[in-house]
Design a protein around this motif. Structure first.
Motif, short mmCIF file in Angstrom:
data_model
loop_
_atom_site.label_atom_id
_atom_site.label_comp_id
_atom_site.label_asym_id
_atom_site.label_seq_id
_atom_site.Cartn_x
_atom_site.Cartn_y
_atom_site.Cartn_z
N LEU A 178 -51.96 -1.15 30.84
CA LEU A 178 -51.33 -1.74 29.66
C LEU A 178 -50.01 -2.42 30.02
O LEU A 178 -49.72 -3.52 29.58
N MET B 144 -54.46 4.22 32.18
CA MET B 144 -54.34 3.38 30.98
C MET B 144 -52.96 2.76 30.86
O MET B 144 -52.82 1.57 30.58
N ARG C 132 -51.45 12.94 19.27
CA ARG C 132 -52.67 13.38 19.96
C ARG C 132 -53.91 12.71 19.42
O ARG C 132 -54.94 12.65 20.09
N SER C 133 -53.83 12.23 18.20
CA SER C 133 -55.03 11.65 17.58
C SER C 133 -55.24 10.20 17.93
O SER C 133 -55.93 9.49 17.24
N GLN C 134 -54.60 9.71 18.97
CA GLN C 134 -54.89 8.34 19.36
C GLN C 134 -54.92 8.24 20.88
O GLN C 134 -54.28 9.01 21.57
N PRO C 135 -55.71 7.28 21.37
CA PRO C 135 -55.73 7.08 22.81
C PRO C 135 -54.34 6.68 23.30
O PRO C 135 -53.56 6.11 22.53
N ILE D 112 -44.72 -0.74 22.18
CA ILE D 112 -44.46 -2.14 22.52
C ILE D 112 -44.07 -2.91 21.26
O ILE D 112 -43.08 -3.64 21.23
N PHE D 113 -44.85 -2.68 20.19
CA PHE D 113 -44.53 -3.37 18.94
C PHE D 113 -43.10 -3.08 18.52
O PHE D 113 -42.33 -3.95 18.15
N PHE E 249 -53.39 4.32 25.06
CA PHE E 249 -53.05 2.90 25.01
C PHE E 249 -52.59 2.47 23.63
O PHE E 249 -51.77 1.56 23.49
N CYS E 250 -53.10 3.16 22.58
CA CYS E 250 -52.64 2.83 21.23
C CYS E 250 -51.18 3.22 21.06
O CYS E 250 -50.39 2.48 20.48
N LEU F 39 -49.16 0.69 22.72
CA LEU F 39 -49.10 -0.53 21.91
C LEU F 39 -48.07 -0.38 20.79
O LEU F 39 -47.26 -1.28 20.55
#
Lengths: 264, 515, 299
Positions: free
Chosen positions: C243, C239, C131-134, C143-144, C136-137, C140
């Motif tokens: 992405l 988002m 919850r503490s990140q958007p 994806i990584f 899209f993060c 990402l």
């Protein structure tokens, strides 16, 4: 300051986290005086060292200065948006609950119109209006946040206004300012603080989100979402660079979320 | 309690199985997949023709070779009258459209007539008439002599499409053309799938299917070729090239293309009308830093408008570009712009401030613009960079509001530079993507004379003369030439790159089986 | 609703800076072919030289006859384009909700039943983390992990089941991170309540008591909350689609904003608004059906 001692552990952690980030945001330009936009094309992608604590990005810009710059922009936006939304939302909410009638109907209509669109859609459209404008983002995010404050405050104020305490104070002839401070504010205070902390997190996420889809602030502004897209292609050569804005953004949002923790 | 634990376990299993089935990348031995940033938005050759031409669905009357030389396409030959005002094209025989119908002269006439009614990347006001002169010949009449006319017919917007392509009001309802591949599936703006056209007039394609996938981000495209999702990816960014350089199953190709990054200047502006100011601005730019630091391609620093691949139109004897901050400062001092304590230059209490427009389509532009912003600040010139839509440049040219603009000018639209010169360097109006309010009668008349020059030797001398004058006068500041980076997967054989970016040349490629 | 969305987008896009005809020409003819001539042709064809009022009344009139017009960039009917995009978006959203429920309910109920368990603590930490990140993060990070390092899944685009995994997982995780905590709280409230104790005392087994008495009390508030969460879902869709280059409405919307494609923008915004209202209504109805108390009130 009896309020501080009653803070939960969660809130303390949030407060400390935000405090540290604020020190970084304000302290960096005062003490180290780095320029977030100064390029040095021959010194790109340097890993963290004594001179550049967080390394340099692909154009040799000082990452510490850029991160601090990004934090300043995020804090400022959060402050402006939440401030505007909270003040106008609380005023409108109390007004609607107090006056009812056409004021209530009009305010509700405006709120519902704004709610008919998902917040991010509204922010996207506003952001496209004047590309790269901080003021436009501020306006759009405040508009979206305002509705939350309005609805919650209105709902919480309604029972207070019809309650016996306020009515008797009113009979005793106290003015509206007194009534607000004595009766309404204590009832809504906790929720308004909570909403404000959440709203700060929301506005920071919103700005980075529009930055991430290239609709928000424009390069070379050190905005965190924009930095993430710009550094994404270099993850292979310099993973720490990408990790920096992501971590800072994460800590920022986490800090505000922890701060929003309501006392049980 | 056991039950819930089982449920959790089941969920994990389902997710895991979903992963496992997904992780076997299938490579169809009969299908080549390419990816680039271009978005195919509709079937109209006027707007999306450049993609369908690259996918070898569309063909034009005139083809272009690697060095910009014109080759027979759907026309086998062309001839003009003595003063270059009438051009007759002889059509290739036994050409079939994808619907099986033969390419007749009437079909070609209709296709060209419709195409000429739409916006094209060149000015059409020279055309006065188009007529059928025989069952295999079509003739254009012009209102002026125009030697590079055949090169216009190589533009994708002039592609020949079948009568069955047109719906009501001549709108494009299908794209039925003549190329070695025909469209079987189209999902704008994400995907085009094509199949080999068996009745193709030339050598048929080796690979049966070809698919184009729009890859919006450069880093995504790089990963697509790395993981085998795509066989060829176009327009890589420097970071991706670095990453792919270490991969054994991917080859990166670097090719020069006829595109130059230029600073467009409004010579009508009172600051920029002074030639020595323009020279100072040019001298202050650190082109080597930009080439090596930003583009990561050493050696692309530009000292003139046309790159080394442009034949006569590139002057080989010009000195390489160099940064001379001192000389730049001196020139500005002499022009009356004095540095004050705040670091900026002033003349009559007016600060030396310029606006620069650039656009997001090419990600390197804004970065180059910020580098220039900093380099000009060193000589006391304040630059405000505005990132806009690409249309801000022609729009700013039209209403005169533009001061400077950083742009990547494409010279491949008309493969003959003379066509570009005639459009942009013959009047004070200039061109949307060329000079603005610049006036040099010697150059203007020189270019016009060149249009009628048929002696190659003499033409070369005249060209050199014109280019030298432009180089002296700096109506545009050249920054860098372009290198296009492309990556191919190991199974692609016989890859070649078209520097004029008219074709992906898929029909000549093969896929190696089994690996 | 339709009117307010339409008018709002119309006014906002009208006031966007720059000449519209040029922007549309840029979208249509590509970066190398935007010329004054192309812009003039666009203005002529689309009647952009008419007054804003005339264009506005035109648009309103068409809307009344359910005609959303043609996309300014592609020339295709907006309704066609949206129809295609909607399919992709609904697939994404539906899969995400299902997976989110599959994660949130077991985890939430389990951690609600046992406060001190490892499940609860892990769930709390990972929920807070997500919850503490958007969104899209989070995307990402996935994806990584799965596309770049492990090489299991495609990075972006679409074209087969494997392409859906990462976008769906991103959305689902962000939804589940919020709802599992809610389910935990509701479960805890239900199993510590008087009626649950009574049921146990009455002699029902732990399992029967849970299914008969606790579960409905967990479901109802959760369902209501899920409705509210759909705001997050729709925002997440924008988002996530951007992405992962997923060809849905969110992607179409951000594209329309760039290209100044007013009919597309109005169409997509209108659709998102409508979906939003529709889903809220659905949540209300299902709550009415599930919760006997609301039905009693009516009588």
């Amino acid at each position: 300051m009896s309020g501080l001692s009653r803070l939960s552990i969660k809130r303390w952690v949030g407060l400390v986290l935000l405090g540290l980030l604020l020190v970084l945001a304000v302290g960096e330009p005062l003490l180290l005086n780095g320029d977030p936009n100064k390029q040095n094309l021959s010194a790109g992608l340097i890993s963290p060292n004594v001179q550049y604590w967080l390394g340099t990005d692909q154009y040799g810009r000082n990452m510490l200065a850029r991160i601090a710059g990004g934090l300043r922009i995020s804090f400022l936006l959060a402050l402006f948006c939440v401030g505007t939304a909270a003040v106008s939302g609380v005023l409108a909410g109390v007004l609607a609950a107090w006056q009812r009638g056409w004021i209530d109907i009009t305010l509700n209509f405006i709120a519902n119109t704004i709610l008919a669109l998902p917040g991010l859609v509204l922010i996207l459209i506003f952001a496209a209006l004047i590309p790269g404008s901080f003021a436009m983002l501020y306006l759009a995010i405040s508009l979206v946040l305002w509705v939350e404050f309005f609805r919650v405050v209105r709902a919480l104020t309604l029972p207070v206004i019809s309650g016996p305490q306020l009515q008797s104070s009113q009979i005793l002839g106290f003015g509206p300012v007194y009534l607000f401070r004595r009766h309404i504010w204590p009832a809504i205070r906790h929720d308004v603080f909570s909403l404000a902390a959440f709203g700060a997190a929301t506005s920071i996420i919103a700005m980075s989100s529009v930055g991430f889809v290239y609709v928000g602030l424009k390069p070379p502004t050190p905005e965190l979402g924009l930095m993430i897209v710009e550094l994404f292609p270099y993850y292979h050569e310099a993973p720490w660079l990408l990790a920096e804005p992501i971590t800072v953004l994460f800590m920022l949002v986490l800090g505000f979320h922890l701060l929003a923790d309501k006392p049980q | 309690m056991r039950n819930q634990k089982q449920l959790v376990l089941t969920v994990f299993m389902v997710v895991l199985v979903a992963f496992m089935t997904a992780c076997t990348p299938q490579q169809d031995p009969n299908k080549i997949i390419v990816s680039g940033p271009f978005e195919p938005i509709n079937l109209d050759p006027a707007s999306t023709g450049y993609i369908f031409s690259r996918m070898q669905v569309l063909e034009t009357l005139v083809d272009v070779g690697n060095n910009g030389e014109l080759l027979p396409g759907l026309a086998t030959s062309w001839l003009s009258n003595d003063d270059f005002t009438q051009w007759t094209f002889t059509l290739r025989q036994n050409v079939y459209f994808h619907d099986g119908q033969p390419m007749t002269v009437e079909a070609v006439y209709k296709s060209l007539a419709v195409a000429l009614g739409k916006p094209t990347p060149f000015a059409k006001n020279i055309l006065t008439n188009l007529e059928i002169v025989s069952p295999s010949q079509i003739r254009f009449t012009l209102n002026q002599s125009y030697r590079p006319f055949p090169s216009l017919m190589s533009n994708y917007s002039m592609a020949i499409i079948a009568p069955s392509s047109f719906g009501t009001f001549n709108r494009i309802k299908n794209l039925v053309a003549t190329g070695p591949y025909q469209i079987v599936h189209f999902e704008p703006p994400h995907n085009i799938t094509t199949e080999r056209f068996e009745q193709y007039w030339g050598e048929p394609a080796h690979i049966r299917y070809a698919e184009y996938i729009t890859g919006h981000r450069a880093e995504t495209r790089a990963l697509m070729v790395r993981t085998g999702q795509a066989d060829i990816v176009y327009n890589l960014d420097p970071a991706a090239v670095n990453m792919l350089g270490n991969e054994s199953n991917v080859t990166v190709h670097s090719n020069a293309i006829p595109r130059t990054t230029l600073i467009k200047l409004n010579i009508g502006n009172e600051i920029l009308s002074d030639r020595s100011v323009r020279e100072a601005l040019s001298l202050a730019i650190d082109r080597t830093g930009i080439a090596e630091g930003i583009l990561r391609v050493p050696g692309v620093e530009a000292n003139q408008i046309f790159g080394p691949m442009m034949g006569d139109w590139h002057l080989h004897n010009l000195p390489p570009p160099a940064t001379h901050t001192q000389r730049a400062n001196q020139l500005l001092n002499e022009a009356g712009w004095q540095k004050r304590d705040d670091g900026w230059r002033y003349r009559d209490n007016q600060r030396l401030t310029l606006n620069m427009i650039t656009y997001a389509n090419r990600p390197e532009l804004i970065i180059i613009a910020t580098a220039i912003q900093e380099q000009w600040a060193r000589i006391g010139v304040e630059l405000n960079v505005q990132m806009e839509n690409v249309s801000a440049i022609p729009s700013g040219h039209a209403d005169g509001s533009l001061q400077t603009a950083l742009m990547a000018r494409n010279f491949a639209n008309i493969p003959n530079p003379l066509g570009i010169m005639l459009a942009d360097f013959t009047s004070k109006a200039g061109g949307e993507w060329g000079p603005m309010n610049w006036s040099n009668p010697a150059v203007f008349s020189g270019v016009r004379t060149l249009s009628q020059q048929t002696e190659t030797e003499q033409a070369s001398v005249q060209i050199a003369n014109i280019l030298k004058q432009i180089h002296q006068d700096l109506p545009l500041i050249p920054v860098t030439f372009y290198i296009q980076q492309t990556a191919t997967s190991a199974r692609v054989k016989n890859f070649s790159f078209d520097p004029f970016e008219r074709s992906f040349r898929l029909s000549a490629m093969r896929l190696e089986h089994g690996s | 609703m339709a009117w307010s969305v339409g008018t709002l987008t119309f006014v906002l896009v009208r006031s966007l800076p720059g000449d519209m005809a040029y922007k549309i020409a840029a979208g249509r003819y590509g970066e190398d072919a935007v010329t004054i001539e192309a812009a003039n042709a666009v203005a002529q064809e689309l009647g952009l030289n008419r007054s804003a009022l005339a264009q506005y009344t035109d648009w309103m009139w068409n809307l009344l006859s359910l005609d959303l017009g043609n996309s300014l960039v592609t020339g295709a009917p907006v309704i066609e384009e949206i129809r295609i995009q909607l399919g992709y978006t609904l697939t994404l959203a539906a899969l995400a909700i299902v997976i989110a429920a599959m994660i949130a309910f077991p985890v939430g109920i389990l951690s609600g039943l046992k406060k001190e368990s490892v499940v609860n603590k892990t769930a709390l930490v990972s929920s807070t983390f997500i919850r503490s990140q958007p969104v899209f993060c989070l995307g990402l990070l996935l994806i990584f992990c799965f596309a770049m390092e492990l090489n299991w899944l495609p990075v972006a685009g679409f074209g087969g089941p494997s392409y859906t995994v990462l976008p769906v997982l991103t959305l689902a995780l962000s939804l589940a991170a919020v709802s599992n905590r809610l389910i935990t709280n509701n479960t805890r409230r239900a199993v510590t309540s008087g009626y649950f104790h009574f049921a146990r005392v009455k002699g029902l087994s732990q399992r029967r008591a849970f299914v008969r008495h606790a579960l409905p009390n967990i479901l109802i508030p959760t369902l209501a909350f899920m409705g509210i969460q759909l705001i997050g879902l729709i925002e997440g869709v924008i988002m996530v689609e951007s992405l992962f280059a997923w060809p849905g409405i969110g992607h179409g919307l951000s594209h329309a904003v760039f290209a100044r494609d007013i009919p597309m923008l109005q169409g997509t915004a209108l659709l998102m608004g409508t979906l939003f209202v529709l889903v809220n209504a659905l949540v209300d109805i299902s709550q009415y059906v599930l919760d006997p108390r609301t039905r009693d009130q009516e009588q």
